[in-house]
Design a protein around this motif. Structure first.
Motif, PDB file in Angstrom:
ATOM      1  N   GLN A 217       0.830  -1.203   0.000  1.00 11.96           N
ATOM      2  CA  GLN A 217       0.000   0.000   0.000  1.00 11.96           C
ATOM      3  C   GLN A 217       0.867   1.257   0.000  1.00 11.96           C
ATOM      4  OE1 GLN A 217      -3.026  -0.759  -0.356  1.00 11.96           O
ATOM      5  NE2 GLN A 217      -4.301   1.016   0.110  1.00 11.96           N
ATOM      6  N   ILE A 218       1.944   1.228   0.780  1.00 13.27           N
ATOM      7  CA  ILE A 218       2.869   2.365   0.811  1.00 13.27           C
ATOM      8  C   ILE A 218       3.498   2.576  -0.560  1.00 13.27           C
ATOM      9  CG2 ILE A 218       5.098   3.145   1.715  1.00 13.27           C
ATOM     10  CD1 ILE A 218       4.313   1.833   4.391  1.00 13.27           C
ATOM     11  N   ALA A 219       3.876   1.476  -1.215  1.00 13.59           N
ATOM     12  CA  ALA A 219       4.506   1.579  -2.535  1.00 13.59           C
ATOM     13  C   ALA A 219       3.566   2.245  -3.545  1.00 13.59           C
ATOM     14  CB  ALA A 219       4.902   0.187  -3.025  1.00 13.59           C
ATOM     15  N   LYS A 220       2.271   1.892  -3.480  1.00 14.63           N
ATOM     16  CA  LYS A 220       1.297   2.504  -4.388  1.00 14.63           C
ATOM     17  C   LYS A 220       1.191   4.011  -4.141  1.00 14.63           C
ATOM     18  CE  LYS A 220      -1.756  -1.546  -4.724  1.00 14.63           C
ATOM     19  NZ  LYS A 220      -3.113  -2.063  -4.369  1.00 14.63           N
ATOM     20  N   LEU A 221       1.074   4.373  -2.885  1.00 17.73           N
ATOM     21  CA  LEU A 221       0.928   5.786  -2.538  1.00 17.73           C
ATOM     22  C   LEU A 221       2.210   6.567  -2.795  1.00 17.73           C
ATOM     23  CD1 LEU A 221      -1.083   5.306   0.775  1.00 17.73           C
ATOM     24  CD2 LEU A 221      -1.961   6.266  -1.371  1.00 17.73           C
ATOM     25  N   GLN A 222       3.324   5.915  -2.557  1.00 19.11           N
ATOM     26  CA  GLN A 222       4.614   6.576  -2.799  1.00 19.11           C
ATOM     27  C   GLN A 222       4.813   6.815  -4.292  1.00 19.11           C
ATOM     28  OE1 GLN A 222       7.851   4.634  -0.811  1.00 19.11           O
ATOM     29  NE2 GLN A 222       9.400   6.012  -1.646  1.00 19.11           N
ATOM     30  N   GLN A 223       4.402   5.838  -5.099  1.00 16.22           N
ATOM     31  CA  GLN A 223       4.511   5.975  -6.544  1.00 16.22           C
ATOM     32  C   GLN A 223       3.660   7.149  -7.042  1.00 16.22           C
ATOM     33  OE1 GLN A 223       3.476   2.407  -8.693  1.00 16.22           O
ATOM     34  NE2 GLN A 223       4.467   3.070 -10.562  1.00 16.22           N
ATOM     35  N   ALA A 224       2.547   7.368  -6.350  1.00 15.06           N
ATOM     36  CA  ALA A 224       1.675   8.495  -6.701  1.00 15.06           C
ATOM     37  C   ALA A 224       2.115   9.772  -6.003  1.00 15.06           C
ATOM     38  CB  ALA A 224       0.234   8.160  -6.320  1.00 15.06           C
ATOM     39  N   ASN A 225       3.231   9.710  -5.284  1.00 18.87           N
ATOM     40  CA  ASN A 225       3.761  10.852  -4.525  1.00 18.87           C
ATOM     41  C   ASN A 225       2.738  11.390  -3.519  1.00 18.87           C
ATOM     42  OD1 ASN A 225       5.926  12.547  -3.898  1.00 18.87           O
ATOM     43  ND2 ASN A 225       5.098  14.217  -5.169  1.00 18.87           N
ATOM     44  N   ASP A 226       1.962  10.449  -2.969  1.00 19.02           N
ATOM     45  CA  ASP A 226       0.921  10.821  -2.002  1.00 19.02           C
ATOM     46  C   ASP A 226       1.410  10.490  -0.590  1.00 19.02           C
ATOM     47  OD1 ASP A 226      -1.360  11.466  -0.639  1.00 19.02           O
ATOM     48  OD2 ASP A 226      -2.641   9.932  -1.573  1.00 19.02           O
ATOM     49  N   LEU A 227       2.343  11.288  -0.098  1.00 18.05           N
ATOM     50  CA  LEU A 227       2.904  11.028   1.226  1.00 18.05           C
ATOM     51  C   LEU A 227       1.893  11.321   2.327  1.00 18.05           C
ATOM     52  CD1 LEU A 227       6.495  12.473   0.684  1.00 18.05           C
ATOM     53  CD2 LEU A 227       5.682  10.126   0.404  1.00 18.05           C
ATOM     54  N   ASP A 228       1.052  12.329   2.097  1.00 15.45           N
ATOM     55  CA  ASP A 228      -0.005  12.598   3.074  1.00 15.45           C
ATOM     56  C   ASP A 228      -0.980  11.421   3.145  1.00 15.45           C
ATOM     57  OD1 ASP A 228       0.920  15.082   3.899  1.00 15.45           O
ATOM     58  OD2 ASP A 228      -0.101  16.128   2.264  1.00 15.45           O
ATOM     59  N   GLY A 229      -1.156  10.743   2.018  1.00 17.68           N
ATOM     60  CA  GLY A 229      -2.012   9.557   1.998  1.00 17.68           C
ATOM     61  C   GLY A 229      -1.444   8.451   2.863  1.00 17.68           C
ATOM     62  N   ILE A 230      -0.119   8.307   2.879  1.00 22.93           N
ATOM     63  CA  ILE A 230       0.522   7.304   3.731  1.00 22.93           C
ATOM     64  C   ILE A 230       0.313   7.663   5.200  1.00 22.93           C
ATOM     65  CG2 ILE A 230       2.691   6.180   4.353  1.00 22.93           C
ATOM     66  CD1 ILE A 230       3.693   6.757   1.515  1.00 22.93           C
ATOM     67  N   ILE A 231       0.457   8.947   5.518  1.00 21.25           N
ATOM     68  CA  ILE A 231       0.244   9.384   6.903  1.00 21.25           C
ATOM     69  C   ILE A 231      -1.202   9.129   7.321  1.00 21.25           C
ATOM     70  CG2 ILE A 231       0.174  11.405   8.421  1.00 21.25           C
ATOM     71  CD1 ILE A 231       2.531  12.520   6.693  1.00 21.25           C
ATOM     72  N   ALA A 232      -2.139   9.459   6.438  1.00 20.56           N
ATOM     73  CA  ALA A 232      -3.557   9.222   6.733  1.00 20.56           C
ATOM     74  C   ALA A 232      -3.823   7.732   6.912  1.00 20.56           C
ATOM     75  CB  ALA A 232      -4.429   9.780   5.610  1.00 20.56           C
ATOM     76  N   MET A 233      -3.171   6.916   6.096  1.00 20.04           N
ATOM     77  CA  MET A 233      -3.323   5.469   6.208  1.00 20.04           C
ATOM     78  C   MET A 233      -2.833   4.982   7.567  1.00 20.04           C
ATOM     79  SD  MET A 233      -1.536   2.532   3.820  1.00 20.04           S
ATOM     80  CE  MET A 233       0.007   2.517   4.711  1.00 20.04           C
ATOM     81  N   TYR A 252       9.480  10.694   7.269  1.00 21.82           N
ATOM     82  CA  TYR A 252      10.853  10.769   6.759  1.00 21.82           C
ATOM     83  C   TYR A 252      10.856  11.046   5.244  1.00 21.82           C
ATOM     84  CZ  TYR A 252      15.507   9.608   5.236  1.00 21.82           C
ATOM     85  OH  TYR A 252      16.745   9.659   4.638  1.00 21.82           O
ATOM     86  N   LEU A 253       9.983  10.313   4.528  1.00 23.70           N
ATOM     87  CA  LEU A 253       9.891  10.524   3.085  1.00 23.70           C
ATOM     88  C   LEU A 253       9.459  11.960   2.768  1.00 23.70           C
ATOM     89  CD1 LEU A 253       8.198   7.171   2.013  1.00 23.70           C
ATOM     90  CD2 LEU A 253      10.554   7.857   1.546  1.00 23.70           C
ATOM     91  N   LYS A 254       8.664  12.517   3.658  1.00 19.16           N
ATOM     92  CA  LYS A 254       8.187  13.893   3.487  1.00 19.16           C
ATOM     93  C   LYS A 254       9.236  14.914   3.932  1.00 19.16           C
ATOM     94  CE  LYS A 254       3.899  16.457   4.248  1.00 19.16           C
ATOM     95  NZ  LYS A 254       2.638  16.554   4.999  1.00 19.16           N
ATOM     96  N   LYS A 255      10.331  14.421   4.492  1.00 12.17           N
ATOM     97  CA  LYS A 255      11.431  15.245   5.011  1.00 12.17           C
ATOM     98  C   LYS A 255      10.997  16.124   6.188  1.00 12.17           C
ATOM     99  CE  LYS A 255      14.108  15.224   0.726  1.00 12.17           C
ATOM    100  NZ  LYS A 255      14.809  16.019  -0.299  1.00 12.17           N
ATOM    101  N   ASP A 256       9.996  15.620   6.905  1.00 17.77           N
ATOM    102  CA  ASP A 256       9.577  16.295   8.128  1.00 17.77           C
ATOM    103  C   ASP A 256      10.378  15.663   9.270  1.00 17.77           C
ATOM    104  OD1 ASP A 256       8.368  17.387  10.350  1.00 17.77           O
ATOM    105  OD2 ASP A 256       6.314  17.119   9.623  1.00 17.77           O
ATOM    106  N   TYR A 257      11.646  16.063   9.359  1.00 15.09           N
ATOM    107  CA  TYR A 257      12.567  15.405  10.289  1.00 15.09           C
ATOM    108  C   TYR A 257      12.196  15.640  11.748  1.00 15.09           C
ATOM    109  CZ  TYR A 257      15.372  15.005   6.042  1.00 15.09           C
ATOM    110  OH  TYR A 257      15.814  14.721   4.768  1.00 15.09           O
ATOM    111  N   ASP A 258      11.619  16.784  12.041  1.00 19.30           N
ATOM    112  CA  ASP A 258      11.210  17.054  13.427  1.00 19.30           C
ATOM    113  C   ASP A 258      10.154  16.030  13.885  1.00 19.30           C
ATOM    114  OD1 ASP A 258      12.878  19.224  13.845  1.00 19.30           O
ATOM    115  OD2 ASP A 258      11.447  20.640  12.990  1.00 19.30           O
ATOM    116  N   LYS A 259       9.230  15.713  12.987  1.00 16.90           N
ATOM    117  CA  LYS A 259       8.177  14.754  13.333  1.00 16.90           C
ATOM    118  C   LYS A 259       8.757  13.354  13.491  1.00 16.90           C
ATOM    119  CE  LYS A 259       3.745  14.242  14.104  1.00 16.90           C
ATOM    120  NZ  LYS A 259       3.054  14.967  15.190  1.00 16.90           N
ATOM    121  N   VAL A 260       9.720  12.998  12.634  1.00 13.59           N
ATOM    122  CA  VAL A 260      10.385  11.700  12.765  1.00 13.59           C
ATOM    123  C   VAL A 260      11.069  11.599  14.125  1.00 13.59           C
ATOM    124  CG1 VAL A 260      12.192  10.189  11.857  1.00 13.59           C
ATOM    125  CG2 VAL A 260      10.725  11.465  10.280  1.00 13.59           C
ATOM    126  N   ILE A 261      11.757  12.638  14.518  1.00 14.94           N
ATOM    127  CA  ILE A 261      12.462  12.665  15.809  1.00 14.94           C
ATOM    128  C   ILE A 261      11.459  12.600  16.965  1.00 14.94           C
ATOM    129  CG2 ILE A 261      13.863  14.131  17.320  1.00 14.94           C
ATOM    130  CD1 ILE A 261      15.287  15.106  14.704  1.00 14.94           C
TER     131      ILE A 261
END
Length: 322
Positions: A217-233, A252-261
């Motif tokens: 599922q992540i691969a599908k959303l990532q291919q569509a560049n839908d990173l917010d969709g992955i977060i919502a999932m 991390y894929l969204k480069k929101d490093y503060d949130k990753v930390i």
């Protein structure tokens, strides 16, 4: 089957037909039929005893009613089991479905009667058998890739017996095959939450399915560049172990490093598989590196122990420790 009690009939004049004799005779007829595995006749007789004797003031009749209530669920169970056995031997799918329907009808009635008469062990036993019947019926649809029909059947069986993990996982797989990701994840999460060590094998399979289909599922959303969709999932995944790992990866894929930390250490603590632990720490270390927090990055990357993350983690560490 334990031998059941036959009730002694009261003495009566030969020409007298009393209500008591009818109730006791019906009970004895049912008891004999049950012993002979003539379950249809036993059901009929015990139902008659309960219908005709429940309002009696006679102790013998009331005793018959009490015993009929005890054995009626067993008679329905036997009748259902016989129909299920016939379904397994049927030569056509139509004949099999008809016999499965008969089995389900009788087992459902048996479980209902057991519940009505406060016989929880009998209800549990019958529901377990009902689950197995649905499992057998759904197997044909599942094996023929008719996942819509398999879902319909397995869902009924899962409702009857949630502890039937083989059927539960087939239901989850059917949901996944029909692109019903959230439904499949819900069932897998429920299996994964069962107690260890009794269900360890099923838990491991459930987690494997969750990981595989989540990655798909992540691969599908990532291919569509839908990173917010992955977060919502990730926010809809009931299993917090998987949800937290997916969220860390998405941020991390969204480069929101503060949130990753912010999420990283807690997410890593929830993981049970070394590869999943390594995935979280690799993303966390990379996020620290992106924030130019060298010491923290080194600390996180040193906790990566499993491939496919170990090799790039070592390469990153080599650069950071020059």
């Amino acid at each position: 089957m334990n031998k059941i009690v036959l009730m002694a009939m009261a003495l009566m004049w030969a020409f007298t037909a009393s209500a008591q004799s009818d109730v006791v005779a019906s009970y004895n007829e049912g008891a004999e039929a049950l012993q002979a595995k003539n379950f249809a006749k036993a059901v009929e007789a015990f139902e008659s005893v309960i219908a005709n004797g429940s309002d009696s003031a006679d102790d013998a009749e009331l005793n018959c009613v009490a015993n009929a209530k005890k054995y009626l669920p067993t008679a329905y169970q036997g009748k259902g089991a016989q129909a299920a056995a016939a379904a397994m031997k049927a030569e056509t799918s139509e004949a099999a479905d008809a016999k499965f329907a008969e089995a389900v009808d009788n087992l459902t009635k048996g479980a209902a009667k057991a519940t009505e008469y406060d016989n929880a062990p009998a209800a549990q036993k019958i529901n377990s058998l009902l689950g197995k019947v649905y499992q057998a019926q759904g197997a044909s649809a599942f094996n023929n890739n008719d996942f819509a029909k398999a879902i319909e059947i397995f869902a009924k069986g899962y409702a009857a017996d949630p502890k039937n993990t083989a059927m539960a996982l087939n239901l989850a797989e059917s949901y996944f095959k029909m692109d019903k990701y959230e439904d499949g994840m819900k069932v897998c999460s429920e299996v994964a939450a069962l107690p260890s060590p009794k269900y360890d094998e099923a838990i491991a399979e459930a987690r494997s399915k969750m990981n595989m289909y989540t990655n798909n599922q992540i691969a599908k959303l990532q291919q569509a560049n839908d990173l917010d969709g992955i977060i919502a999932m990730s926010e809809k995944i009931a299993d917090k172990t998987v949800a937290s790992r997916v969220a860390v990866q998405a941020y991390y894929l969204k480069k929101d490093y503060d949130k990753v930390i912010e999420l990283g250490e807690a997410a890593a603590a929830l993981q049970t598989d070394p590869e999943d632990v390594s995935a979280v720490y690799f993303n966390l270390g990379s996020a620290y590196n992106g924030k130019e927090m060298k010491d923290k990055a080194v600390e996180a990357l040193k906790k990566v122990t499993a491939e496919p993350y170990l090799t790039p983690a070592k390469a990153a560490l080599a650069e950071l420790t020059k």
